[in-house]
Design an enzyme around this catalytic site. Structure first.
Site, mmCIF file in Angstrom:
data_model
loop_
_atom_site.group_PDB
_atom_site.id
_atom_site.type_symbol
_atom_site.label_atom_id
_atom_site.label_comp_id
_atom_site.label_asym_id
_atom_site.label_seq_id
_atom_site.Cartn_x
_atom_site.Cartn_y
_atom_site.Cartn_z
ATOM 1 N N ASP A 35 -21.068 -29.602 -16.498
ATOM 2 C CA ASP A 35 -21.840 -30.083 -15.344
ATOM 3 C C ASP A 35 -22.790 -29.033 -14.777
ATOM 4 O OD1 ASP A 35 -20.380 -32.438 -15.626
ATOM 5 O OD2 ASP A 35 -18.803 -31.710 -14.289
ATOM 6 N N GLU A 36 -23.323 -28.205 -15.639
ATOM 7 C CA GLU A 36 -24.216 -27.136 -15.197
ATOM 8 C C GLU A 36 -25.627 -27.642 -14.892
ATOM 9 O OE1 GLU A 36 -22.504 -27.144 -18.035
ATOM 10 O OE2 GLU A 36 -21.176 -25.401 -18.118
ATOM 11 N N LYS A 38 -27.152 -29.656 -17.531
ATOM 12 C CA LYS A 38 -27.725 -29.705 -18.893
ATOM 13 C C LYS A 38 -28.681 -30.886 -19.050
ATOM 14 C CE LYS A 38 -23.515 -29.860 -20.563
ATOM 15 N NZ LYS A 38 -22.706 -29.590 -19.344
ATOM 16 N N GLY A 62 -21.156 -36.441 -18.960
ATOM 17 C CA GLY A 62 -21.985 -37.226 -18.051
ATOM 18 C C GLY A 62 -23.186 -36.360 -17.733
ATOM 19 N N HIS A 63 -24.322 -36.681 -18.347
ATOM 20 C CA HIS A 63 -25.521 -35.856 -18.171
ATOM 21 C C HIS A 63 -26.521 -36.622 -17.312
ATOM 22 C CE1 HIS A 63 -24.554 -33.427 -22.087
ATOM 23 N NE2 HIS A 63 -23.618 -33.348 -21.168
ATOM 24 N N THR A 152 -10.791 -36.805 -19.029
ATOM 25 C CA THR A 152 -11.645 -37.881 -18.517
ATOM 26 C C THR A 152 -11.082 -39.253 -18.900
ATOM 27 O OG1 THR A 152 -12.979 -37.855 -20.512
ATOM 28 C CG2 THR A 152 -13.716 -36.439 -18.706
ATOM 29 N N GLN A 247 -20.159 -30.552 -22.312
ATOM 30 C CA GLN A 247 -19.112 -29.715 -21.715
ATOM 31 C C GLN A 247 -19.648 -28.290 -21.506
ATOM 32 O OE1 GLN A 247 -17.883 -31.921 -24.597
ATOM 33 N NE2 GLN A 247 -17.952 -33.290 -22.866
ATOM 34 N N LYS A 354 -29.396 -25.224 -9.667
ATOM 35 C CA LYS A 354 -28.853 -25.548 -8.345
ATOM 36 C C LYS A 354 -28.894 -24.378 -7.359
ATOM 37 C CE LYS A 354 -26.114 -29.200 -8.329
ATOM 38 N NZ LYS A 354 -25.100 -30.246 -8.591
ATOM 39 N N ASP A 356 -30.962 -24.135 -5.117
ATOM 40 C CA ASP A 356 -31.261 -24.774 -3.821
ATOM 41 C C ASP A 356 -29.989 -25.139 -3.049
ATOM 42 O OD1 ASP A 356 -31.215 -26.627 -6.161
ATOM 43 O OD2 ASP A 356 -31.155 -28.137 -4.587
HETATM 44 P P1 GDP Z 1 -24.516 -31.893 -16.941
HETATM 45 O O1 GDP Z 1 -23.244 -32.554 -17.330
HETATM 46 O O2 GDP Z 1 -24.537 -30.441 -17.283
HETATM 47 O O3 GDP Z 1 -25.733 -32.612 -17.447
HETATM 48 O O4 GDP Z 1 -24.586 -31.960 -15.347
HETATM 49 P P2 GDP Z 1 -24.251 -33.245 -14.424
HETATM 50 O O5 GDP Z 1 -25.354 -34.217 -14.548
HETATM 51 O O6 GDP Z 1 -22.869 -33.711 -14.667
HETATM 52 O O7 GDP Z 1 -24.227 -32.580 -12.985
HETATM 53 C C1 GDP Z 1 -25.320 -31.896 -12.469
HETATM 54 C C2 GDP Z 1 -25.737 -32.568 -11.146
HETATM 55 O O8 GDP Z 1 -26.637 -31.720 -10.449
HETATM 56 C C3 GDP Z 1 -26.503 -33.872 -11.346
HETATM 57 O O9 GDP Z 1 -26.258 -34.704 -10.247
HETATM 58 C C4 GDP Z 1 -27.961 -33.416 -11.366
HETATM 59 O O10 GDP Z 1 -28.864 -34.443 -10.966
HETATM 60 C C5 GDP Z 1 -27.928 -32.312 -10.354
HETATM 61 N N1 GDP Z 1 -28.874 -31.191 -10.579
HETATM 62 C C6 GDP Z 1 -29.275 -30.635 -11.751
HETATM 63 N N2 GDP Z 1 -30.041 -29.546 -11.519
HETATM 64 C C7 GDP Z 1 -30.111 -29.413 -10.165
HETATM 65 C C8 GDP Z 1 -30.714 -28.455 -9.287
HETATM 66 O O11 GDP Z 1 -31.327 -27.486 -9.703
HETATM 67 N N3 GDP Z 1 -30.526 -28.654 -7.954
HETATM 68 C C9 GDP Z 1 -29.824 -29.696 -7.441
HETATM 69 N N4 GDP Z 1 -29.705 -29.788 -6.114
HETATM 70 N N5 GDP Z 1 -29.223 -30.610 -8.237
HETATM 71 C C10 GDP Z 1 -29.362 -30.458 -9.574
HETATM 72 P P1 IMO Z 2 -20.480 -32.559 -19.283
HETATM 73 O O1 IMO Z 2 -21.101 -32.655 -20.654
HETATM 74 C C1 IMO Z 2 -17.044 -31.351 -16.913
HETATM 75 C C2 IMO Z 2 -13.115 -31.710 -18.809
HETATM 76 C C3 IMO Z 2 -12.150 -32.714 -18.208
HETATM 77 C C4 IMO Z 2 -10.831 -32.039 -18.501
HETATM 78 C C5 IMO Z 2 -11.074 -31.410 -19.870
HETATM 79 C C6 IMO Z 2 -10.570 -32.247 -21.030
HETATM 80 O O2 IMO Z 2 -20.915 -33.595 -18.334
HETATM 81 O O3 IMO Z 2 -20.621 -31.162 -18.775
HETATM 82 P P2 IMO Z 2 -11.425 -34.476 -22.185
HETATM 83 O O4 IMO Z 2 -11.669 -35.843 -21.601
HETATM 84 O O5 IMO Z 2 -12.636 -33.850 -22.778
HETATM 85 O O6 IMO Z 2 -10.252 -34.428 -23.097
HETATM 86 O O7 IMO Z 2 -11.012 -33.588 -20.905
HETATM 87 O O8 IMO Z 2 -12.479 -31.257 -19.985
HETATM 88 N N1 IMO Z 2 -14.431 -32.248 -19.192
HETATM 89 C C7 IMO Z 2 -15.553 -32.044 -18.503
HETATM 90 N N2 IMO Z 2 -15.759 -31.401 -17.337
HETATM 91 N N3 IMO Z 2 -18.083 -31.868 -17.588
HETATM 92 C C8 IMO Z 2 -17.902 -32.474 -18.778
HETATM 93 O O9 IMO Z 2 -18.924 -32.866 -19.568
HETATM 94 C C9 IMO Z 2 -16.575 -32.629 -19.267
HETATM 95 N N4 IMO Z 2 -16.045 -33.196 -20.371
HETATM 96 C C10 IMO Z 2 -14.730 -32.941 -20.317
HETATM 97 O O10 IMO Z 2 -12.365 -32.879 -16.819
HETATM 98 O O11 IMO Z 2 -10.617 -30.988 -17.595
HETATM 99 MG MG MG Z 3 -21.753 -33.706 -16.470
#
Ligand code: GDP
Ligand code: IMO
Ligand code: MG
Length: 457
Positions: A35-36, A38, A62-63, A152, A247, A354, A356
């Site tokens: 959830d960085e 990506k 979840g991207h 998940t 991940q 993030k 901000d």
């Molecule tokens: P991913 O799994 O690495 O693609 O990240 P996620 O989508 O799960 O979570 C990142 C969250 O931060 C999402 O809600 C994005 O819309 C949001 N996001 C991404 N980059 C930024 C940023 O630079 N600032 C803010 N405020 N939100 C961001």
């Molecule tokens: P993105 O691509 C954050 C975590 C789960 C759990 C562990 C194992 O959006 O960054 P799994 O269902 O893979 O067997 O769960 O990994 N996990 C994530 N955490 N972002 C994800 O994907 C994740 N995919 C799995 O919460 O701790």
């Molecule tokens: Mg994610």
């Protein structure tokens, strides 16, 4: 002679392999616990490449991609899909839930994004996640009790376990109905015994399962192919390929905080096997990390903030899971953990996202090391580490050594150049970059496509 063996013949017009001297691929991976941001970064860069490839993980990912007023959460389909004219590839290392994939395609189509076989390629050798994998994922978590991973629930672990045990079903089985029926019958004979006798659950009915997957083969068949061969050909033609990690490095099955990890290789190490793309053709690798840190699910997170500060970070960053909606655990940036992730994946640079979200914090703590009071055998002497102690069974037991930087106020979301940032924010970026030791090639200041400061990306 030695030179030509090592680097190949020099480029020339007559040599069709000349273009191969240049490596056009770029790999982006999560450098924390997922959830960085990506999805946002990959969507931003997709405009500049031809192909975007997922090579591991599944619908546990979840991207999030924000385009104008529209927000999309992608689980299996690569984050290049919102750019018309790009090819998106789901490689053989991905654990594909076919029902989720169709649901995702339908959801996009409802919003006017029609994804045909020119825009999406699905590897015939990818393993498929079926109902029994999801059921066993849930049952195994209940069985683990307090030791649960907090998965998940998407069936990821059981699917990869079957792959390693050589009992899994692949996309090439799924799209041939007679073969699918036979392989599913064999799988359910074993899985039903497990569900009933170990987990005390009702068995699955073969007929009901066949009914559930009826129609899937016909819908998916046009997308299916040998995606590794396609990628290698496109690479030879000089097309630009972007590998999208899912991940994060600390959730990697080998290098992460085992057993609180996912079941795949989440970074550059996963690309060759998961995409069918030779590792010596990989170009630059770039990590993605937040300006702070989060984690979903169980497992060690040394720099976690419990209580009010953690809640404040969660509110500031909107930290709720994009796949499960679970509140994310929040804490501060952990420099040795990030350094480890970048080193491990051979990152030439990283992107800080993030920034901000840190607006308005009076001071910003950063983890720079760990300590533990020694046991009686060491005379109670304190042990300290300034690198990620990957050799320890539980890094969660360690105390973090902090440094504190001044915070800032002000809206960063409109910044497009480094000079647009408040001075203290710039100082934070410079300090972190220096401590981490790898260049920050971009800074993201909001969820939208253009909310980014690029400096060498
Ligand atoms: P991913 O799994 O690495 O693609 O990240 P996620 O989508 O799960 O979570 C990142 C969250 O931060 C999402 O809600 C994005 O819309 C949001 N996001 C991404 N980059 C930024 C940023 O630079 N600032 C803010 N405020 N939100 C961001
Ligand atoms: P993105 O691509 C954050 C975590 C789960 C759990 C562990 C194992 O959006 O960054 P799994 O269902 O893979 O067997 O769960 O990994 N996990 C994530 N955490 N972002 C994800 O994907 C994740 N995919 C799995 O919460 O701790
Ligand atoms: Mg994610």
């Amino acid at each position: 002679m030695l030179r030509s063996v090592l680097v190949g013949p020099p480029a020339s017009r007559d040599n069709p392999r000349a273009v191969r001297a240049e490596r056009n691929s770029l790999s982006l991976f999560g450098a924390q616990w997922g959830d960085e941001g990506k999805g946002k970064i990959i969507d931003h860069l997709a405009a500049e490449v031809d192909v975007v490839v997922r090579y591991q993980g599944g619908a546990n990912a979840g991207h999030t991609v924000v385009v104008g007023d529209e927000k999309y959460v992608l689980h299996l389909i690569p984050s290049g899909v919102l750019h018309p004219g790009k090819v998106n590839v789901i490689g053989g290392g991905v654990a594909v839930d076919p029902l989720k994939l169709l649901e995702e395609l339908d959801g996009l189509a409802e919003r006017g994004v029609h994804v045909g076989p020119d825009a999406l390629r699905l590897s015939a050798s990818a393993h498929v996640i079926l109902t029994h994998h999801r059921r066993i994922d849930g049952a195994a978590e209940r069985w683990r009790g307090m030791g649960r991973i907090g998965t998940t629930g998407r069936g990821i672990g059981p699917c990869y376990a079957d792959k390693a045990a050589r009992t899994g079903l692949r996309v090439c089985d799924l799209i041939e109905p007679a073969r699918f029926r036979e392989r599913l019958r064999a799988a359910l004979a074993e899985k039903n015994a497990l569900l009933e006798q170990v987990h005390g659950e009702a068995p699955l009915s073969l007929d009901e399962e066949l009914e559930r997957y009826a129609g899937v083969a016909d819908r998916l068949r046009p997308f299916v192919g040998d995606t590794g061969a396609e990628l290698r050909r496109w690479d030879a033609e000089g097309r630009r390929i972007l590998f999208e990690g899912a991940q994060g490095a600390l959730l990697d099955i080998d290098a992460g905080t085992y057993p609180f990890v996912t079941s795949s290789n989440t970074g550059t190490a996963g690309i060759a096997a998961g995409a069918g793309f030779p590792s010596n053709r990989l170009g630059r690798a770039v990590g993605i990390a937040k300006a702070y840190c989060t984690r979903v699910g169980e497992g060690p997170f040394p720099s976690e903030e419990h209580g009010e500060v953690g809640e404040r970070l969660r509110a500031a960053g909107g930290e709720y899971g994009a796949t499960t909606g679970r509140p994310r655990r929040c804490g501060w940036l952990d420099v040795p953990a990030l350094r480890y992730a970048l080193e491990l994946n051979g990152a030439q640079g990283w992107i800080m996202t993030k920034l901000d979200a840190l607006n308005g914090f009076e001071e910003i703590p950063v983890g720079v090391g760990y300590r533990r009071r020694g046991g009686a055998e060491s005379g109670g002497a304190e042990e300290r580490w300034d690198t990620w102690p990957a050799h320890l069974a539980d890094v969660g037991e360690l105390e973090v050594v902090w440094e504190r930087l001044p915070g800032w106020t002000g809206d960063l979301s409109g910044a497009r150049r480094l000079e647009d940032l408040p001075e203290a924010a710039r100082a934070y970026v410079a300090w972190v970059e220096e401590r981490v030791g790898t260049p920050i090639v971009a800074i993201s200041v909001g969820p939208a496509r253009d909310q980014i400061i690029r400096r060498g990306l």
